[in-house]
Design a protein around this motif. Sequence first.
Motif, mmCIF file in Angstrom:
data_model
loop_
_atom_site.group_PDB
_atom_site.id
_atom_site.type_symbol
_atom_site.label_atom_id
_atom_site.label_comp_id
_atom_site.label_asym_id
_atom_site.label_seq_id
_atom_site.Cartn_x
_atom_site.Cartn_y
_atom_site.Cartn_z
ATOM 1 N N UNK A 32 0.839 -1.187 0.000
ATOM 2 C CA UNK A 32 0.000 0.000 0.000
ATOM 3 C C UNK A 32 0.874 1.235 0.000
ATOM 4 N N UNK A 33 0.235 2.383 -0.040
ATOM 5 C CA UNK A 33 0.949 3.653 -0.048
ATOM 6 C C UNK A 33 1.622 3.885 1.309
ATOM 7 N N UNK A 34 2.528 4.870 1.388
ATOM 8 C CA UNK A 34 3.218 5.116 2.660
ATOM 9 C C UNK A 34 2.259 5.363 3.812
ATOM 10 N N UNK A 35 2.440 4.632 4.891
ATOM 11 C CA UNK A 35 1.729 4.842 6.140
ATOM 12 C C UNK A 35 2.475 4.036 7.203
ATOM 13 N N UNK A 36 2.097 4.207 8.455
ATOM 14 C CA UNK A 36 2.854 3.598 9.548
ATOM 15 C C UNK A 36 2.782 2.071 9.551
ATOM 16 N N UNK A 37 1.889 1.504 8.777
ATOM 17 C CA UNK A 37 1.864 0.047 8.596
ATOM 18 C C UNK A 37 3.201 -0.455 8.075
ATOM 19 N N UNK A 38 3.937 0.416 7.392
ATOM 20 C CA UNK A 38 5.230 0.056 6.805
ATOM 21 C C UNK A 38 6.364 0.899 7.387
ATOM 22 N N UNK A 61 5.922 2.724 -4.620
ATOM 23 C CA UNK A 61 4.629 2.962 -3.976
ATOM 24 C C UNK A 61 3.626 1.920 -4.430
ATOM 25 N N UNK A 62 3.120 1.144 -3.469
ATOM 26 C CA UNK A 62 2.128 0.131 -3.786
ATOM 27 C C UNK A 62 0.727 0.706 -3.794
ATOM 28 N N UNK A 63 -0.258 -0.181 -3.878
ATOM 29 C CA UNK A 63 -1.647 0.251 -3.914
ATOM 30 C C UNK A 63 -2.397 -0.404 -5.054
ATOM 31 N N UNK A 64 -3.650 -0.040 -5.269
ATOM 32 C CA UNK A 64 -4.457 -0.660 -6.323
ATOM 33 C C UNK A 64 -3.840 -0.545 -7.707
ATOM 34 N N UNK A 65 -3.149 0.572 -7.965
ATOM 35 C CA UNK A 65 -2.550 0.779 -9.284
ATOM 36 C C UNK A 65 -1.229 0.012 -9.438
ATOM 37 N N UNK A 66 -0.656 -0.410 -8.326
ATOM 38 C CA UNK A 66 0.630 -1.109 -8.357
ATOM 39 C C UNK A 66 0.624 -2.211 -7.296
ATOM 40 N N UNK A 67 -0.075 -3.327 -7.563
ATOM 41 C CA UNK A 67 -0.151 -4.410 -6.578
ATOM 42 C C UNK A 67 1.228 -5.015 -6.324
ATOM 43 N N UNK A 68 1.594 -5.120 -5.078
ATOM 44 C CA UNK A 68 2.923 -5.648 -4.747
ATOM 45 C C UNK A 68 3.090 -7.085 -5.233
ATOM 46 N N UNK A 69 2.017 -7.875 -5.169
ATOM 47 C CA UNK A 69 2.084 -9.264 -5.615
ATOM 48 C C UNK A 69 2.412 -9.351 -7.104
ATOM 49 N N UNK A 70 1.790 -8.481 -7.879
ATOM 50 C CA UNK A 70 2.019 -8.468 -9.323
ATOM 51 C C UNK A 70 3.417 -7.976 -9.651
#
Length: 317
Positions: A32-38, A61-70
């Motif tokens: 996902x995008x930058x946040x304290x989760x990371x 930067x992850x998120x719907x437009x850039x899935x980390x799995x993909x």
Amino acid sequence: MKKLFLIALTILATTSLPLWLLAQQVSFIPQWRPQAQFAGYYVAYKKGFYKKYGIDVKILTGGPEAPSSEYLAKGKADFATMWLSTAIQMRAHGVKLINIAQIVQRSALMLVARKDKVKSLQDINGQMVGVWGKCFQIPLKAFFKKYHLKVKLIQMSSINLFLRGGVNITSAMWYNEYHTILMSGVDPDELTTFFFYKYDLNCPEDGIYTLEATFKKHPILCRNFVKASIEGWLYAFSHPEEAVDIILQCMLKAHVPMANKAHQRWMLDRMKDIILPPYGKLLAEDYYRVAHILKEQGLINRIPKFEDFYKETYVQP
């Protein structure tokens, strides 16, 4: 090749460093995008922990437009974070990724309900339940099946449907949506909460993954990436104000809205609650619990061998 080898020897002679410690460029993408989760990864980057181990990291930067799995599967990133359930599905479907560190040990997934409508498990029966993405649905369905609850899942894109009374129950992450509900003015005493890990459904979320080929080719690099990342997490937990400031800077740089300091501090504190010793270790019991849930729901046909899926890279000092 001979010329490159001579150059490497020259660098080695002038720096007094082993070849494997010379800066290696890698890319890393959280889901996902930058946040304290990371927070741990951004702190490790900003404090120079990756560089200390000879790694030059580019954080995507992850998120719907850039899935980390993909991104990981297609070789667009060398390292990625994702949920354990997502990774097991990918491995079972032929993507040769491996878990090199299970960062989250205790699931943060929960159900949040209005106490005037839901006071016990059985009160969930027959209700509409708000739910987020597909990965949320896997443990949710297992939960409802285990306790013989019939519900209607309502896809949501924000917490507003719950806040406006459109549904009485919603799925949430303890470190994120639950706090958003509280920040909207709802008192904790007005809510009933169900933490999945308390119902023998601990499905740990975020882990660090790489491709099997990358690990075989660069095992020391992988171990050092994990080591620096965990150092970043431990530093963040012991220096929360500094860590939150780093996260807010990264959020602003990535144009992430809602860069709320209080929310990011809550998120970091909750990450500390679910990132537990043994740091980075994926427990076989957690792996098989998640894998069996996936198989029971028809999402995988076979359970990959634990020894093929997980490679321990970090031993706590």
